[in-house]
Design a protein around this motif. Structure first.
Motif, PDB file in Angstrom:
ATOM      1  N   TYR A  78       0.859  -1.099   0.116  1.00 42.99           N
ATOM      2  CA  TYR A  78      -0.027  -0.013  -0.009  1.00 42.99           C
ATOM      3  C   TYR A  78       0.797   1.303  -0.167  1.00 42.99           C
ATOM      4  O   TYR A  78       0.455   2.201  -0.672  1.00 42.99           O
ATOM      5  N   LEU A  79       2.098   1.054   0.844  1.00 39.77           N
ATOM      6  CA  LEU A  79       3.027   2.354   0.782  1.00 39.77           C
ATOM      7  C   LEU A  79       3.686   2.484  -0.500  1.00 39.77           C
ATOM      8  O   LEU A  79       3.801   3.595  -0.831  1.00 39.77           O
ATOM      9  N   THR A  80       3.968   1.483  -1.217  1.00 40.12           N
ATOM     10  CA  THR A  80       4.676   1.409  -2.413  1.00 40.12           C
ATOM     11  C   THR A  80       3.937   2.046  -3.493  1.00 40.12           C
ATOM     12  O   THR A  80       4.320   3.131  -4.091  1.00 40.12           O
ATOM     13  N   LYS A  81       2.499   1.763  -3.372  1.00 42.86           N
ATOM     14  CA  LYS A  81       1.523   2.292  -4.583  1.00 42.86           C
ATOM     15  C   LYS A  81       1.408   3.647  -4.148  1.00 42.86           C
ATOM     16  O   LYS A  81       1.350   4.665  -4.862  1.00 42.86           O
ATOM     17  N   GLY A  82       1.315   4.181  -2.796  1.00 41.33           N
ATOM     18  CA  GLY A  82       1.250   5.889  -2.500  1.00 41.33           C
ATOM     19  C   GLY A  82       2.257   6.684  -3.145  1.00 41.33           C
ATOM     20  O   GLY A  82       2.290   7.471  -3.573  1.00 41.33           O
ATOM     21  N   MET A  83       3.650   5.915  -2.821  1.00 40.67           N
ATOM     22  CA  MET A  83       5.007   6.655  -3.065  1.00 40.67           C
ATOM     23  C   MET A  83       4.875   6.770  -4.552  1.00 40.67           C
ATOM     24  O   MET A  83       5.473   7.526  -5.068  1.00 40.67           O
ATOM     25  N   ILE A  84       4.601   5.571  -5.294  1.00 42.28           N
ATOM     26  CA  ILE A  84       4.415   5.770  -6.893  1.00 42.28           C
ATOM     27  C   ILE A  84       3.879   6.950  -7.488  1.00 42.28           C
ATOM     28  O   ILE A  84       4.221   7.406  -8.324  1.00 42.28           O
ATOM     29  N   LYS A  85       2.601   7.145  -6.748  1.00 48.22           N
ATOM     30  CA  LYS A  85       1.795   8.209  -7.285  1.00 48.22           C
ATOM     31  C   LYS A  85       2.259   9.679  -6.920  1.00 48.22           C
ATOM     32  O   LYS A  85       2.286  10.465  -7.876  1.00 48.22           O
ATOM     33  N   CYS A  86       3.137   9.619  -5.717  1.00 48.57           N
ATOM     34  CA  CYS A  86       3.811  10.733  -5.320  1.00 48.57           C
ATOM     35  C   CYS A  86       4.944  11.173  -6.203  1.00 48.57           C
ATOM     36  O   CYS A  86       5.314  12.137  -6.683  1.00 48.57           O
ATOM     37  N   GLU A  87       5.591   9.800  -6.840  1.00 50.03           N
ATOM     38  CA  GLU A  87       6.695  10.125  -7.699  1.00 50.03           C
ATOM     39  C   GLU A  87       6.401  10.419  -8.936  1.00 50.03           C
ATOM     40  O   GLU A  87       6.912  11.220  -9.606  1.00 50.03           O
ATOM     41  N   LYS A  88       5.158   9.884  -9.351  1.00 52.04           N
ATOM     42  CA  LYS A  88       4.592  10.420 -10.767  1.00 52.04           C
ATOM     43  C   LYS A  88       4.351  11.955 -10.642  1.00 52.04           C
ATOM     44  O   LYS A  88       4.660  12.642 -11.624  1.00 52.04           O
ATOM     45  N   ALA A  89       3.639  12.331  -9.719  1.00 54.83           N
ATOM     46  CA  ALA A  89       3.335  13.725  -9.455  1.00 54.83           C
ATOM     47  C   ALA A  89       4.647  14.644  -9.528  1.00 54.83           C
ATOM     48  O   ALA A  89       4.573  15.769 -10.005  1.00 54.83           O
ATOM     49  N   LEU A  90       5.736  14.183  -8.680  1.00 57.24           N
ATOM     50  CA  LEU A  90       6.972  14.932  -8.727  1.00 57.24           C
ATOM     51  C   LEU A  90       7.583  14.788 -10.185  1.00 57.24           C
ATOM     52  O   LEU A  90       8.210  15.841 -10.412  1.00 57.24           O
ATOM     53  N   ALA A  91       7.488  13.655 -10.715  1.00 55.42           N
ATOM     54  CA  ALA A  91       8.248  13.721 -12.314  1.00 55.42           C
ATOM     55  C   ALA A  91       7.637  14.655 -13.390  1.00 55.42           C
ATOM     56  O   ALA A  91       8.171  15.291 -13.854  1.00 55.42           O
ATOM     57  N   ASP A  92       6.170  14.743 -12.732  1.00 56.36           N
ATOM     58  CA  ASP A  92       5.480  15.691 -13.663  1.00 56.36           C
ATOM     59  C   ASP A  92       5.893  17.143 -13.553  1.00 56.36           C
ATOM     60  O   ASP A  92       5.963  17.965 -14.308  1.00 56.36           O
ATOM     61  N   TYR A  93       5.986  17.351 -12.179  1.00 53.14           N
ATOM     62  CA  TYR A  93       6.312  18.610 -11.547  1.00 53.14           C
ATOM     63  C   TYR A  93       7.547  19.019 -12.136  1.00 53.14           C
ATOM     64  O   TYR A  93       7.964  19.951 -12.510  1.00 53.14           O
ATOM     65  N   LEU A  94       8.758  18.100 -12.131  1.00 49.15           N
ATOM     66  CA  LEU A  94      10.106  18.300 -12.558  1.00 49.15           C
ATOM     67  C   LEU A  94      10.096  18.757 -13.810  1.00 49.15           C
ATOM     68  O   LEU A  94      10.740  19.371 -14.470  1.00 49.15           O
ATOM     69  N   GLU A  95       9.077  17.915 -14.788  1.00 47.88           N
ATOM     70  CA  GLU A  95       8.982  18.101 -16.247  1.00 47.88           C
ATOM     71  C   GLU A  95       8.682  19.483 -16.482  1.00 47.88           C
ATOM     72  O   GLU A  95       9.197  20.359 -17.257  1.00 47.88           O
ATOM     73  N   THR A  96       7.633  20.295 -15.595  1.00 49.76           N
ATOM     74  CA  THR A  96       7.260  21.661 -15.759  1.00 49.76           C
ATOM     75  C   THR A  96       8.598  22.536 -15.496  1.00 49.76           C
ATOM     76  O   THR A  96       8.695  23.556 -16.073  1.00 49.76           O
ATOM     77  N   LYS A  97       9.275  22.154 -14.597  1.00 52.33           N
ATOM     78  CA  LYS A  97      10.518  22.969 -14.225  1.00 52.33           C
ATOM     79  C   LYS A  97      11.646  22.843 -15.393  1.00 52.33           C
ATOM     80  O   LYS A  97      12.346  23.745 -15.470  1.00 52.33           O
ATOM     81  N   LYS A  98      11.822  21.547 -16.061  1.00 50.96           N
ATOM     82  CA  LYS A  98      12.745  21.505 -17.033  1.00 50.96           C
ATOM     83  C   LYS A  98      12.131  22.226 -18.237  1.00 50.96           C
ATOM     84  O   LYS A  98      13.105  22.987 -18.842  1.00 50.96           O
ATOM     85  N   LEU A  99      10.983  22.405 -18.336  1.00 52.52           N
ATOM     86  CA  LEU A  99      10.294  23.114 -19.658  1.00 52.52           C
ATOM     87  C   LEU A  99      10.577  24.600 -19.341  1.00 52.52           C
ATOM     88  O   LEU A  99      10.787  25.531 -20.189  1.00 52.52           O
ATOM     89  N   ALA A 100      10.669  25.083 -17.671  1.00 51.66           N
ATOM     90  CA  ALA A 100      10.661  26.400 -17.567  1.00 51.66           C
ATOM     91  C   ALA A 100      12.251  26.935 -17.720  1.00 51.66           C
ATOM     92  O   ALA A 100      12.679  27.963 -18.038  1.00 51.66           O
ATOM     93  N   PHE A 101      13.254  25.803 -17.447  1.00 56.36           N
ATOM     94  CA  PHE A 101      14.800  26.007 -17.556  1.00 56.36           C
ATOM     95  C   PHE A 101      15.301  24.956 -18.192  1.00 56.36           C
ATOM     96  O   PHE A 101      15.650  23.689 -17.257  1.00 56.36           O
ATOM     97  N   PRO A 102      15.243  24.687 -19.630  1.00 57.45           N
ATOM     98  CA  PRO A 102      15.663  23.624 -20.183  1.00 57.45           C
ATOM     99  C   PRO A 102      17.026  22.982 -19.756  1.00 57.45           C
ATOM    100  O   PRO A 102      17.139  21.773 -19.797  1.00 57.45           O
ATOM    101  N   ARG A 103      17.822  23.979 -19.290  1.00 56.78           N
ATOM    102  CA  ARG A 103      19.096  23.188 -19.193  1.00 56.78           C
ATOM    103  C   ARG A 103      19.183  22.164 -17.845  1.00 56.78           C
ATOM    104  O   ARG A 103      20.242  21.097 -17.474  1.00 56.78           O
ATOM    105  N   PHE A 104      17.910  22.182 -16.990  1.00 58.08           N
ATOM    106  CA  PHE A 104      17.533  20.978 -16.056  1.00 58.08           C
ATOM    107  C   PHE A 104      17.433  19.808 -16.739  1.00 58.08           C
ATOM    108  O   PHE A 104      17.903  18.666 -16.104  1.00 58.08           O
ATOM    109  N   TYR A 105      17.450  19.512 -17.907  1.00 63.10           N
ATOM    110  CA  TYR A 105      17.582  18.146 -19.001  1.00 63.10           C
ATOM    111  C   TYR A 105      18.828  17.628 -18.661  1.00 63.10           C
ATOM    112  O   TYR A 105      18.907  16.452 -18.647  1.00 63.10           O
TER     113      TYR A 105
END
Length: 676
Positions: A380-407
């Protein structure tokens, strides 16, 4: 003599009537004896001492021997009379045969009683004192002796009975030897009794006679199966005892987490033991002898599977938790940007910390993992953290788009940058992943000596310091102030270019290059070289034939001035700058020499057009790089004070290849002769 012969003939004639009467009587006797012989032979063959079960065989043998002796005397007398009267005696060998057989029976019964006495003596031996090996050797000797008896005996019931008795004894003794195996338990004796259908109770008072009553020679396969089963069960019991012993004191290792909690760290011994034991238990569960230990072995199989599941899931959850904990707990920006996921992670964090506290209190592996609900909770904890990781990955993608050198940065580095975005000093260590040479920043300080979030200079990896045209604010979201930093860097380098272009004519070249950063000085010399070669070509077109040769001489004098400079006292940075310009100047000199030797007279010649040429555009107030038909605006990325490799003909070809690729919006990967 003649008279005597006549007398004998006369006597013979006188005796003949009487002789004929006696011969008749003798023949009658012989016929009567033949009948008597036949009857005696028949009665002899039917006597009980031929049977292995005969009682008092010696008495019968003795009685028969007396009769045989009388009959043998009669046979001798008849043969004597028959010889006297010249009468042919028929076959009277049956009496001799009976005599011979009587003698062999005496030998056979002697051996039967010897074997029986030995076996009866063995039968009184207590179970625990039975010497199977010695008895087996004796029985094999019996077999050898029996085989050595006269072959005539082999069809007799007594002989067959003796042979069978010894062979059964060998089989029984072998079975007894098997049953002496320490693996045999009380339950196996019960199984043996059930197989033989003979009532029997095993105890220390049991003798060989009691065991032989089980007729073990008839149940050799059953005995073997029971012994095999007992041995396999003993091996299983040994494994079970080893499992109990191994896991009784086996404990988890721990390592401290910055949050103060103890992280699980399974030792190599634990992992190896778990893998080996799981294989052992799985093999035994597939054995046909598992029945008696099925419950206990199933329990161990379940325990080991639970340990494996909990341990692997725990390590995975622990790894993800450690990764996310520093992000969600350490970055205010992320907590604000992902409020829902932050709440989810806070709940996961609270539960997992509670589980870690409980696990740390019970370091014993079996006790610590002995909870069927644990794998489910970890899942159950793993599934919860997978969702958090996905949200985090989406969030990081927005940051990369804002400052492409983050890639260019790894996920962990990017998270560290975002987590510490409000502390520029902590982000500084990641600058080299985002910029080519910008490694640190020099900050303004308040009256107390504390750093403010304002940078006034940039510092290269090699230590070169370049002040910004304007101070750069490092406040706000990290991608915003990094973007401002990038603009400040480019504006500063471009500004240095502009200043260098206006002052080039005002100073001698060796003094001029000391006034600017290495990158600007280097690019400036290349700009001026292009400009001066172009001027020489213009003079050539105007009729001044020695224009290029004169410029070549000037280049040599410039190089000599740099060499003199290198021989003087310079700082490490200054020496590096001059050496780099020397490297480029040597190539520039060689290029002009080549143009002279090829008698190039126009700046439109390919020999010149194929060179990488930098020029300063006064209208645009910017630097451009030209080669063949390709043109590129200088990007003003800060490069610091780095060394340059010697430029070879292959380097020139690489320049053309790569710039043409860029010009055609393509990529390029030229390879050198050594695979470089």
């Amino acid at each position: 003599m003649g008279a005597i012969k006549r007398l004998s003939v006369t006597a013979k004639q006188n005796v003949m009537p009487v002789q004929g009467q006696e011969i008749g009587k003798l023949k009658s006797k012989i016929e009567n004896f033949l009948v008597l012989q036949e009857e005696f032979r028949k009665s002899y063959l039917q006597l009980r001492f031929f049977s292995y079960n005969a009682k008092n065989p010696y008495e019968v043998l003795s009685a028969q021997q007396l009769e045989i002796d009388v009959l043998e005397m009669e046979v001798a007398e008849l043969k004597s009379q028959a010889s006297l009267f010249e009468v042919e005696v028929p076959d009277l060998e049956q009496i001799a045969q009976c005599s011979n057989e009587n003698l062999m029976l005496k030998i056979l019964w002697d051996y039967i009683f010897f074997v029986r006495t030995s076996i009866d003596e063995w039968k009184t031996t207590a179970w625990k004192d039975i010497d199977v090996e010695n008895m087996d050797m004796e029985c094999k000797k019996f077999v050898k002796d029996i085989r050595g008896l006269d072959k005539t005996m082999r069809k007799w019931h007594a002989y067959l009975g003796l042979d069978t008795t010894v062979k059964n004894m060998i089989t029984s003794i072998r079975a007894v030897g098997e049953l002496q195996n320490p693996a045999i338990k009380e339950r196996h004796w019960d199984q043996l009794v059930a197989a033989t259908k003979v009532r029997f109770t095993m105890s220390d008072e049991v003798t060989l006679a009691d065991l032989l009553s089980l007729n073990l020679h008839n149940f050799e396969d059953e005995v073997q199966n029971i012994v095999d089963k007992a041995c396999k069960e003993m091996a299983m019991e040994k494994v079970l005892n080893e499992l109990k012993k191994a896991w009784k004191n086996l404990e988890f290792d721990y390592e401290d987490h910055p949050s103060g909690y103890k992280l699980l760290k399974p030792s190599e011994e634990l992992v190896t033991t778990l893998e080996e034991n799981q294989v052992q238990v799985a093999n035994m569960m597939s054995s046909k002898y598992i029945a008696f230990f099925l419950t206990e072995m199933s329990a161990w199989q379940k325990t080991l599977c639970l340990i494996d599941a909990v341990m692997s899931n725990w390590i995975e959850v622990q790894r993800t938790w450690s990764h996310l904990q520093s992000i969600f707990m350490g970055s205010e920006d992320i907590r604000v940007q992902l409020p829902e996921d932050t709440k989810k992670f806070d709940a996961i964090d609270t539960e997992f910390k509670s589980m870690m506290t409980k696990m740390a209190k019970t370091p014993n592996v079996v006790k610590g993992t002995n909870d069927d609900a644990l794998p489910g909770r970890l899942d159950y904890l793993t599934k919860g953290m997978i969702k958090c990781e996905k949200a985090l990955a989406d969030y990081l993608e927005t940051k990369k788009l804002a400052f492409p050198r983050f890639y260019f940065a790894s996920t962990s580095d990017l998270l560290d940058i975002l987590s510490n975005g409000h502390i520029p000093a902590k982000v500084s260590k990641h600058l080299t992943k985002l910029f080519d040479s910008l490694a640190k920043m020099k900050m303004k300080q308040d009256d107390d000596g504390n750093d403010l979030k304002i940078a006034h200079s940039m510092v290269a990896k090699d230590g070169e310091v370049v002040p910004f045209v304007e101070d750069c604010s490092l406040d706000g979201q990290v991608e915003c102030w990094l973007h401002r930093l990038m603009i400040a860097m480019r504006v500063t380098i471009r500004n240095e270019f502009m200043k260098s272009m206006t002052t080039y004519q005002q100073y001698s070249r060796d003094k001029w290059l000391m006034l600017y950063p290495a990158q600007v000085a280097l690019a400036g010399t290349q700009i001026m070289w292009t400009s001066e070669v172009t001027t020489a070509f213009t003079k050539l077109e105007e009729g001044y034939e020695n224009a290029l040769k004169d410029y070549y001489k000037r280049q040599i004098s410039q190089l000599n001035a740099l060499i003199v400079l290198l021989l003087g006292n310079l700082t490490k940075g200054e020496r590096q700058k001059v050496m780099t310009i020397c490297t480029i100047d040597v190539h520039s000199r060689d290029t002009v020499s080549k143009l002279i030797s090829q008698k190039v007279e126009s700046n439109f010649s390919f020999s010149w057009q194929s060179q990488l040429r930098h020029r300063w555009d006064k209208k645009e107030q910017d630097c451009f790089a030209n080669i063949c038909d390709a043109e590129f605006r200088y990007s003003h990325e800060y490069l610091g004070n780095t060394p340059r490799l010697v430029i070879t003909p292959l380097t020139d070809r690489c320049y053309i290849t790569l710039t043409q690729s860029l010009h055609l919006i393509m990529g390029g990967a030229p390879q050198g002769p050594a695979g470089t």
